[in-house]
Structure formats: structure tokens, C-alpha cells
Design a protein around this motif. Structure first.
Motif, PDB file in Angstrom:
ATOM      1  N   ALA A  75     -49.504  36.127  -3.920  1.00 24.86           N
ATOM      2  CA  ALA A  75     -48.246  35.112  -3.893  1.00 24.86           C
ATOM      3  C   ALA A  75     -48.457  34.175  -5.159  1.00 24.86           C
ATOM      4  CB  ALA A  75     -48.434  34.320  -2.342  1.00 24.86           C
ATOM      5  N   GLU A  76     -47.414  33.690  -5.331  1.00 24.42           N
ATOM      6  CA  GLU A  76     -47.252  32.572  -6.447  1.00 24.42           C
ATOM      7  C   GLU A  76     -46.643  31.170  -5.618  1.00 24.42           C
ATOM      8  OE1 GLU A  76     -44.508  33.591  -9.661  1.00 24.42           O
ATOM      9  OE2 GLU A  76     -43.933  31.451  -9.725  1.00 24.42           O
ATOM     10  N   VAL A  77     -47.332  30.128  -5.812  1.00 23.59           N
ATOM     11  CA  VAL A  77     -46.956  28.754  -5.168  1.00 23.59           C
ATOM     12  C   VAL A  77     -46.322  28.039  -6.382  1.00 23.59           C
ATOM     13  CG1 VAL A  77     -47.449  26.838  -3.835  1.00 23.59           C
ATOM     14  CG2 VAL A  77     -48.851  28.990  -3.295  1.00 23.59           C
ATOM     15  N   THR A  78     -45.176  27.717  -6.343  1.00 20.12           N
ATOM     16  CA  THR A  78     -44.443  27.069  -7.308  1.00 20.12           C
ATOM     17  C   THR A  78     -44.871  25.486  -7.305  1.00 20.12           C
ATOM     18  OG1 THR A  78     -42.437  26.579  -6.347  1.00 20.12           O
ATOM     19  CG2 THR A  78     -42.642  28.408  -7.504  1.00 20.12           C
ATOM     20  N   LEU A  79     -45.163  24.768  -8.325  1.00 19.83           N
ATOM     21  CA  LEU A  79     -45.630  23.498  -8.398  1.00 19.83           C
ATOM     22  C   LEU A  79     -44.384  22.595  -8.460  1.00 19.83           C
ATOM     23  CD1 LEU A  79     -48.393  23.542 -10.893  1.00 19.83           C
ATOM     24  CD2 LEU A  79     -48.698  23.797  -8.297  1.00 19.83           C
ATOM     25  N   ARG A  80     -43.603  22.712  -7.353  1.00 23.80           N
ATOM     26  CA  ARG A  80     -42.156  22.125  -7.404  1.00 23.80           C
ATOM     27  C   ARG A  80     -42.153  20.790  -6.238  1.00 23.80           C
ATOM     28  NH1 ARG A  80     -38.092  27.051  -7.881  1.00 23.80           N
ATOM     29  NH2 ARG A  80     -39.276  28.200  -9.340  1.00 23.80           N
ATOM     30  N   THR A  81     -43.032  20.893  -5.373  1.00 27.88           N
ATOM     31  CA  THR A  81     -43.051  20.112  -4.316  1.00 27.88           C
ATOM     32  C   THR A  81     -44.290  19.083  -4.470  1.00 27.88           C
ATOM     33  OG1 THR A  81     -44.141  21.695  -2.638  1.00 27.88           O
ATOM     34  CG2 THR A  81     -41.623  21.741  -3.002  1.00 27.88           C
ATOM     35  N   PRO A  93     -40.343  40.933 -13.715  1.00 21.04           N
ATOM     36  CA  PRO A  93     -38.911  40.261 -13.607  1.00 21.04           C
ATOM     37  C   PRO A  93     -38.740  39.416 -12.237  1.00 21.04           C
ATOM     38  CG  PRO A  93     -38.678  42.801 -13.865  1.00 21.04           C
ATOM     39  CD  PRO A  93     -40.113  42.445 -13.566  1.00 21.04           C
ATOM     40  N   THR A  94     -38.125  38.232 -12.401  1.00 21.03           N
ATOM     41  CA  THR A  94     -37.830  37.292 -11.178  1.00 21.03           C
ATOM     42  C   THR A  94     -36.688  36.654 -11.582  1.00 21.03           C
ATOM     43  OG1 THR A  94     -40.399  37.117 -11.263  1.00 21.03           O
ATOM     44  CG2 THR A  94     -38.903  35.444 -10.244  1.00 21.03           C
ATOM     45  N   GLY A  95     -36.003  36.196 -10.252  1.00 21.26           N
ATOM     46  CA  GLY A  95     -34.634  35.426 -10.482  1.00 21.26           C
ATOM     47  C   GLY A  95     -33.584  36.264 -10.221  1.00 21.26           C
ATOM     48  N   GLY A  96     -33.093  36.025  -8.825  1.00 17.07           N
ATOM     49  CA  GLY A  96     -31.974  36.392  -8.015  1.00 17.07           C
ATOM     50  C   GLY A  96     -32.330  37.813  -7.680  1.00 17.07           C
ATOM     51  N   ILE A  97     -33.335  38.287  -7.798  1.00 19.33           N
ATOM     52  CA  ILE A  97     -33.588  39.522  -7.205  1.00 19.33           C
ATOM     53  C   ILE A  97     -33.676  39.603  -5.569  1.00 19.33           C
ATOM     54  CG2 ILE A  97     -35.039  41.739  -7.342  1.00 19.33           C
ATOM     55  CD1 ILE A  97     -35.822  40.718 -10.287  1.00 19.33           C
ATOM     56  N   GLY A  98     -33.244  40.512  -5.070  1.00 17.66           N
ATOM     57  CA  GLY A  98     -33.304  40.894  -3.525  1.00 17.66           C
ATOM     58  C   GLY A  98     -33.858  42.095  -3.290  1.00 17.66           C
ATOM     59  N   VAL A 106     -45.170  39.406 -19.280  1.00 11.94           N
ATOM     60  CA  VAL A 106     -44.200  38.436 -19.375  1.00 11.94           C
ATOM     61  C   VAL A 106     -43.297  38.618 -17.944  1.00 11.94           C
ATOM     62  CG1 VAL A 106     -44.211  38.307 -21.656  1.00 11.94           C
ATOM     63  CG2 VAL A 106     -42.638  39.589 -20.593  1.00 11.94           C
ATOM     64  N   LYS A 107     -42.899  37.093 -17.763  1.00 13.90           N
ATOM     65  CA  LYS A 107     -41.792  37.185 -16.512  1.00 13.90           C
ATOM     66  C   LYS A 107     -40.577  37.233 -17.148  1.00 13.90           C
ATOM     67  CE  LYS A 107     -40.236  33.614 -13.558  1.00 13.90           C
ATOM     68  NZ  LYS A 107     -40.691  32.343 -12.522  1.00 13.90           N
ATOM     69  N   LEU A 108     -39.715  38.337 -16.747  1.00 11.31           N
ATOM     70  CA  LEU A 108     -38.241  38.357 -17.355  1.00 11.31           C
ATOM     71  C   LEU A 108     -37.445  37.365 -16.467  1.00 11.31           C
ATOM     72  CD1 LEU A 108     -35.949  39.301 -19.233  1.00 11.31           C
ATOM     73  CD2 LEU A 108     -35.829  41.330 -17.647  1.00 11.31           C
ATOM     74  N   PHE A 109     -37.101  36.091 -17.009  1.00 18.77           N
ATOM     75  CA  PHE A 109     -36.503  35.266 -16.021  1.00 18.77           C
ATOM     76  C   PHE A 109     -35.561  34.428 -16.823  1.00 18.77           C
ATOM     77  CE2 PHE A 109     -36.421  30.734 -14.653  1.00 18.77           C
ATOM     78  CZ  PHE A 109     -36.095  30.995 -13.303  1.00 18.77           C
ATOM     79  N   PRO A 110     -34.257  34.174 -16.017  1.00 21.37           N
ATOM     80  CA  PRO A 110     -33.855  34.733 -14.728  1.00 21.37           C
ATOM     81  C   PRO A 110     -33.164  36.091 -14.677  1.00 21.37           C
ATOM     82  CG  PRO A 110     -32.043  33.153 -15.467  1.00 21.37           C
ATOM     83  CD  PRO A 110     -33.200  33.309 -16.602  1.00 21.37           C
ATOM     84  N   GLY A 150     -40.847  39.852  -8.772  1.00 15.04           N
ATOM     85  CA  GLY A 150     -41.148  38.423  -8.282  1.00 15.04           C
ATOM     86  C   GLY A 150     -39.955  37.954  -7.594  1.00 15.04           C
ATOM     87  N   GLY A 151     -39.906  37.200  -6.496  1.00 17.65           N
ATOM     88  CA  GLY A 151     -38.792  36.632  -5.666  1.00 17.65           C
ATOM     89  C   GLY A 151     -39.211  35.916  -4.712  1.00 17.65           C
ATOM     90  N   SER A 152     -38.083  35.058  -4.221  1.00 18.90           N
ATOM     91  CA  SER A 152     -38.403  34.114  -3.008  1.00 18.90           C
ATOM     92  C   SER A 152     -37.612  34.572  -1.861  1.00 18.90           C
ATOM     93  CB  SER A 152     -37.819  32.789  -3.550  1.00 18.90           C
ATOM     94  OG  SER A 152     -36.368  32.885  -3.805  1.00 18.90           O
ATOM     95  N   TRP A 153     -37.057  35.776  -1.915  1.00 22.45           N
ATOM     96  CA  TRP A 153     -36.100  35.952  -0.559  1.00 22.45           C
ATOM     97  C   TRP A 153     -37.195  36.454   0.824  1.00 22.45           C
ATOM     98  CZ3 TRP A 153     -37.602  39.841  -4.101  1.00 22.45           C
ATOM     99  CH2 TRP A 153     -38.067  41.160  -3.404  1.00 22.45           C
ATOM    100  N   PRO A 199     -44.490  37.524  -4.081  1.00 24.09           N
ATOM    101  CA  PRO A 199     -43.590  36.692  -3.251  1.00 24.09           C
ATOM    102  C   PRO A 199     -43.707  35.135  -4.042  1.00 24.09           C
ATOM    103  CG  PRO A 199     -44.943  37.977  -1.780  1.00 24.09           C
ATOM    104  CD  PRO A 199     -45.239  38.228  -3.244  1.00 24.09           C
ATOM    105  N   VAL A 200     -42.643  34.611  -4.355  1.00 27.04           N
ATOM    106  CA  VAL A 200     -42.649  33.323  -4.951  1.00 27.04           C
ATOM    107  C   VAL A 200     -42.268  32.235  -3.813  1.00 27.04           C
ATOM    108  CG1 VAL A 200     -41.494  32.075  -6.660  1.00 27.04           C
ATOM    109  CG2 VAL A 200     -41.968  34.340  -7.028  1.00 27.04           C
ATOM    110  N   LEU A 201     -43.115  31.243  -3.740  1.00 30.15           N
ATOM    111  CA  LEU A 201     -42.985  30.485  -2.599  1.00 30.15           C
ATOM    112  C   LEU A 201     -42.976  28.980  -3.057  1.00 30.15           C
ATOM    113  CD1 LEU A 201     -46.261  31.661  -0.892  1.00 30.15           C
ATOM    114  CD2 LEU A 201     -44.042  32.362  -0.422  1.00 30.15           C
TER     115      LEU A 201
HETATM  116  C1  3PG Z   1     -39.008  31.450  -9.777  1.00 30.04           C
HETATM  117  O1  3PG Z   1     -39.383  30.258  -9.586  1.00 30.04           O
HETATM  118  O2  3PG Z   1     -39.635  32.358 -10.109  1.00 30.04           O
HETATM  119  C2  3PG Z   1     -37.621  31.718  -9.315  1.00 30.04           C
HETATM  120  O3  3PG Z   1     -37.086  30.582  -8.885  1.00 30.04           O
HETATM  121  C3  3PG Z   1     -37.701  32.800  -7.986  1.00 30.04           C
HETATM  122  O4  3PG Z   1     -36.388  33.331  -8.311  1.00 30.04           O
HETATM  123  P1  3PG Z   1     -35.669  33.562  -7.075  1.00 30.04           P
HETATM  124  O5  3PG Z   1     -35.751  32.389  -5.956  1.00 30.04           O
HETATM  125  O6  3PG Z   1     -33.924  33.941  -7.399  1.00 30.04           O
HETATM  126  O7  3PG Z   1     -36.276  34.904  -6.470  1.00 30.04           O
END
Ligand code: 3PG
Length: 214
Positions: free
Chosen positions: A46-52, A161-166, A133-137, A183-186, A21-23
Motif C-alpha cells: 500500500a502507498e500512504v500519501t503524505l497529504r494529511t 499507471p495511477t489516476g482515475g483508474i477503477g 515510473v508512475k504514469l500519472f494521471p 495504483g488507485g484509491s478506489w 492501493p493508494v491511501l
Molecule cells: C495518487 O495520488 O496516486 C492519485 O491521487 C490516486 O489516483 P486516484 O485517486 O484517481 O486513484
């Protein structure tokens, strides 16, 4: 010549968990209930993004919670890598390949997973001694079709793989033997966190854990 991998690898940190889970968490106040909800849903990391602005405190709280193996995401600089590990991050994830971030992670002895979108970037990661590696996006790049094509020449590489996956696409990625986890944030999207929908986060996590079971 490729450098040897330093310290423990990402596979050991994930310990069989195939879901990451990407948070992206706006408020540190959410960290405790979020960790509870993810753990209750069966997540193990879980992965906490350093975006906030609160991300470092979120990382600290979730790492101290103890139920999850917590890493930092969106690590763009060596300084961020250092601060994240000091806050309790057990692994580091970056959206792209940055040699200085990789060097810092290896110096700190934590697994680092750089984002790659091309064979050239993947070769840089392998040359740096990394095996994951992270296949992104992932989805905008072409999804599992791109994954299969990119993985074929590099049997030693493992992918997150991460990015746009549900939830509906989860199993198709995990069916590829080179995929370590998805990985994913959904499971805990911005809206869920803003509205405090922890029961829904727990439900979505449990559903994803079930779909990611081997
Ligand atoms: C990330 O930081 O790894 C991505 O923004 C997560 O991708 P997602 O929001 O499309 O799941």
C-alpha cells in the motif's frame, strides 16, 4: 549516460503484487483497522500519501503492522523522503519527476517511482537510473492508448499507471506487458474511511486482488 539503479528495485518490493492501493488517511486512528482490512482483502502492499497531518503516523502504524509492504506517496521533497523512510516506508512515489527526491531515495537505498506524463519526463527517469515510473494521471492522459504509445519507444521501462483508474479498467492496464502494477484509491476512498466502512474496503480490495491476478 544513465546512472546505475541503486539498491533494490520496485519490482522486487512489489514481489509479484500487481495492485497498489493508494491511501489518503485523515486520522491515525484509522491506520490499524485499514491495514487489517487491506490485508484481509488480499493486498500485499500500500502507498500512504503524505497529504494529511497524520500521514507520517499512519505510515508508521501501517509499516509496523507487518502484513503489508508500505510505501509513501506524494513525496515532494528530499526531507519528506527522509522522514518517510525513517517512518518505515519501503518505497517512495512522487506525482512528478524531481531530481532531488530521486537522489535522496537513491542515497537511502529505497526504490522511488516518479510520476511521468510525457516521453521527456520518462527519459529523465531512465537517465537517473530508474526503471519504473508512475504514469500519472493515467486516465485523464488518455488511458491505455497513451500507455501503449509512451511504452513503445522505451522497452526497458516499467509502469505503475495511477489516476482515475477503477476496478473496471484495471485488467485493461494490466494486460500491457510493461505494466508492473496499477495504483488507485478506489479501494479505500475518503468516504469509506470517514464512515469507518472497513468491511467495504475489504470487499473492494478482494475484488481488485482477484481482477489483478495474473
Ligand atoms: C495518487 O495520488 O496516486 C492519485 O491521487 C490516486 O489516483 P486516484 O485517486 O484517481 O486513484
Amino acid at each position: 549516460m544513465a546512472r546505475p539503479v541503486s539498491g533494490v528495485g520496485m519490482a522486487a518490493v512489489l514481489a509479484g503484487s500487481r495492485l497498489l492501493p493508494v491511501l489518503t488517511v485523515a486520522s491515525a486512528a484509522s491506520a490499524g483497522p485499514l491495514a487489517d482490512a487491506l490485508a484481509a482483502g488480499g493486498a500485499r502492499c500500500a502507498e500512504v500519501t503524505l497529504r494529511t497531518p497524520d500521514a507520517e503516523q499512519v505510515l508508521k502504524t501501517m509499516a509496523a503492522h507487518g502484513a503489508l509492504t508500505v510505501g509513501a506517496g506524494t513525496v515532494l521533497t528530499p526531507d519528506q523522503a527522509e522522514r518517510a523512510v525513517a517512518a518505515g516506508a519501503r518505497f517512495l512515489v512522487s506525482p512528478g519527476f524531481d531530481g532531488e527526491v530521486i537522489d535522496k531515495a537513491q542515497e537511502l537505498g529505497v526504490p522511488v517511482v516518479p510520476g511521468v506524463a510525457t516521453a521527456t519526463e520518462l527519459m529523465c527517469a531512465l537517465k537517473a537510473g530508474l526503471d519504473t515510473v508512475k504514469l500519472f494521471p493515467a486516465e485523464p492522459l488518455g488511458g491505455t492508448r497513451t500507455l501503449r504509445a509512451l511504452a513503445a519507444p522505451f522497452p526497458q521501462a516499467r509502469f505503475v499507471p495511477t489516476g482515475g483508474i477503477g476496478p473496471d479498467r484495471l485488467a485493461s492496464y494490466l494486460a500491457h506487458p510493461a505494466v508492473l502494477a496499477v495504483g488507485g484509491s478506489w479501494m479505500a476512498a475518503d468516504g469509506h474511511l470517514e464512515r469507518g466502512e472497513y468491511a467495504e474496503i475489504r470487499r473492494l480490495t478482494a475484488e481488485a486482488v482477484e481482477r489483478s491476478a495474473p
